[in-house]
Every structure is written in structure tokens, then in C-alpha cells.
Design a protein around this motif. Structure first.
Motif, PDB file in Angstrom:
ATOM      1  N   ASP A   1       0.849  -1.183   0.000  1.00 31.45           N
ATOM      2  CA  ASP A   1       0.000   0.000   0.000  1.00 31.45           C
ATOM      3  C   ASP A   1       0.892   1.243   0.000  1.00 31.45           C
ATOM      4  O   ASP A   1       2.109   1.136  -0.156  1.00 31.45           O
ATOM      5  N   ASN A   2       0.293   2.405   0.190  1.00 27.16           N
ATOM      6  CA  ASN A   2       1.049   3.657   0.081  1.00 27.16           C
ATOM      7  C   ASN A   2       1.929   3.981   1.283  1.00 27.16           C
ATOM      8  O   ASN A   2       2.633   4.985   1.271  1.00 27.16           O
ATOM      9  N   THR A   3       1.911   3.139   2.342  1.00 24.59           N
ATOM     10  CA  THR A   3       2.811   3.349   3.482  1.00 24.59           C
ATOM     11  C   THR A   3       4.213   2.814   3.186  1.00 24.59           C
ATOM     12  O   THR A   3       5.142   3.079   3.938  1.00 24.59           O
ATOM     13  N   HIS A   4       4.365   2.054   2.101  1.00 25.97           N
ATOM     14  CA  HIS A   4       5.674   1.474   1.742  1.00 25.97           C
ATOM     15  C   HIS A   4       6.634   2.603   1.355  1.00 25.97           C
ATOM     16  O   HIS A   4       6.290   3.470   0.556  1.00 25.97           O
ATOM     17  N   PRO A   5       7.853   2.612   1.927  1.00 27.21           N
ATOM     18  CA  PRO A   5       8.821   3.648   1.538  1.00 27.21           C
ATOM     19  C   PRO A   5       9.167   3.540   0.060  1.00 27.21           C
ATOM     20  O   PRO A   5       9.208   2.440  -0.495  1.00 27.21           O
ATOM     21  N   ASN A   6       9.425   4.695  -0.587  1.00 36.48           N
ATOM     22  CA  ASN A   6       9.777   4.661  -2.008  1.00 36.48           C
ATOM     23  C   ASN A   6      11.208   5.122  -2.279  1.00 36.48           C
ATOM     24  O   ASN A   6      11.663   5.074  -3.412  1.00 36.48           O
TER      25      ASN A   6
END
Length: 172
Positions: free
Chosen positions: A99-104
Motif C-alpha cells: 500500500d502507500n505506506t511502503h517507503p519509495n
């Protein structure tokens, strides 16, 4: 060199392969988990005190989602990781959620103990664009020359895929 074909393991989590395609075997064989000075490891901006230490675990336990670190207030996380001696960093795996909590992004700093967020905004020894990896299967390869004599490693996660907070389950 990345060979750029997509892997979809039928688990709703796809990723690009890195130049170390045998990360599963490598992860167990070359784990530095036992060389980390966990007692003196610190995580800045963690929501729950001490939770940053829990993401450093044996490779076999990387899929355990009961322990994780979540950032507090914004998406930044900074780990200061001392080792019990000099190590060679040959690969790094970051497991987050699909989801969007994953570091990029990840910025690595070698042998700079007690880094702060101000320090981490400076030039890193190496930076990686991260892909979502909810299985702990993508291994990033640091420059061997740069990371051959490491006694302290700082990992700075400045951003994620768009959430207010960043969550990490495993760093290996």
C-alpha cells in the motif's frame, strides 16, 4: 544490472528483479542480523518507542507482520545501526505493505553514528528508488567498494508512496 522484467507471484505484490535474483538463498546465507548491535540501534520518528529495533530480525522471520515500525506524524524514518565489528554490506532488503505506506526511497550513509534528520538531508553514500515489496524478495545491491568496511550504517527513508506515515516490517 537490472534486467527489467516484472515478477508477479500471484500474491498481489509485483516487483522488478534486481541483479541479485537469488535473494532468497543469499538472504539466509549472508545475513548480518547477528552482527547488528540491536541494543544501541535507534530509530528516529518512530511512533512507538523501540519499534524500530523490531524490524531487524532473522531472514526466516521477514514475513512476520506482528512487529513493525511506523513513522510518527510524517513519512520520514531514520535508523542508526551500529555493528559489533566491521562488515561488508552486499545487499539490503526492505519489506513493507502493498500500500502507500511502503517507503519509495532509501538513502544509505556509512560510518556516521548519531545522524539526525538534518544530517540525512545531505549527500548520501548511495541512494535507491524502492519498489513495493510485501514479500521481502527484492534485494538492492550497494556499491561494494563504498560499503566494504562498515561499522555503522544509517538508513534514511525520506518518503513513501503517498501516505501520511511510513510502515516497515523488515530490514535485512
Amino acid at each position: 544490472m537490472p534486467h527489467g522484467h516484472s515478477h508477479d507471484h500471484g500474491r498481489g505484490c509485483s516487483h522488478e528483479a534486481t541483479d541479485v535474483d537469488n535473494a532468497l538463498e543469499m538472504g539466509i546465507e549472508y545475513s548480518l542480523y547477528t552482527k547488528i548491535d540491536i541494543e544501541n540501534t535507534e530509530c528516529l520518528n518512530e511512533e512507538t518507542d523501540g519499534s524500530g529495533k523490531t524490524v531487524f530480525k532473522p531472514y526466516e522471520k521477514r514475513l512476520d507482520s506482528s512487529k513493525f515500525v511506523q513513522s510518527d506524524g510524517d513519512e520520514e524514518l531514520l535508523f542508526n545501526v551500529p555493528f559489533t565489528g566491521n562488515i561488508k554490506l552486499k545487499g539490503i532488503i526492505i519489506r513493507g505493505s502493498n500500500d502507500n505506506t511502503h517507503p519509495n526511497r532509501l538513502k544509505l550513509f556509512k560510518n556516521r553514528p548519531k545522524m539526525t534528520f538534518d544530517d540525512a538531508r545531505g549527500k548520501a553514500d548511495q541512494e535507491f528508488e524502492l519498489t513495493r515489496d510485501c514479500r521481502g524478495e527484492v534485494e538492492y545491491s550497494p556499491k561494494v567498494v563504498t560499503f566494504s568496511s562498515v561499522h555503522h550504517l544509517s538508513l534514511y527513508f525520506p518518503s513513501n508512496y503517498g501516505d501520511d506515515v511510513t510502515r516497515i516490517y523488515y530490514i535485512g
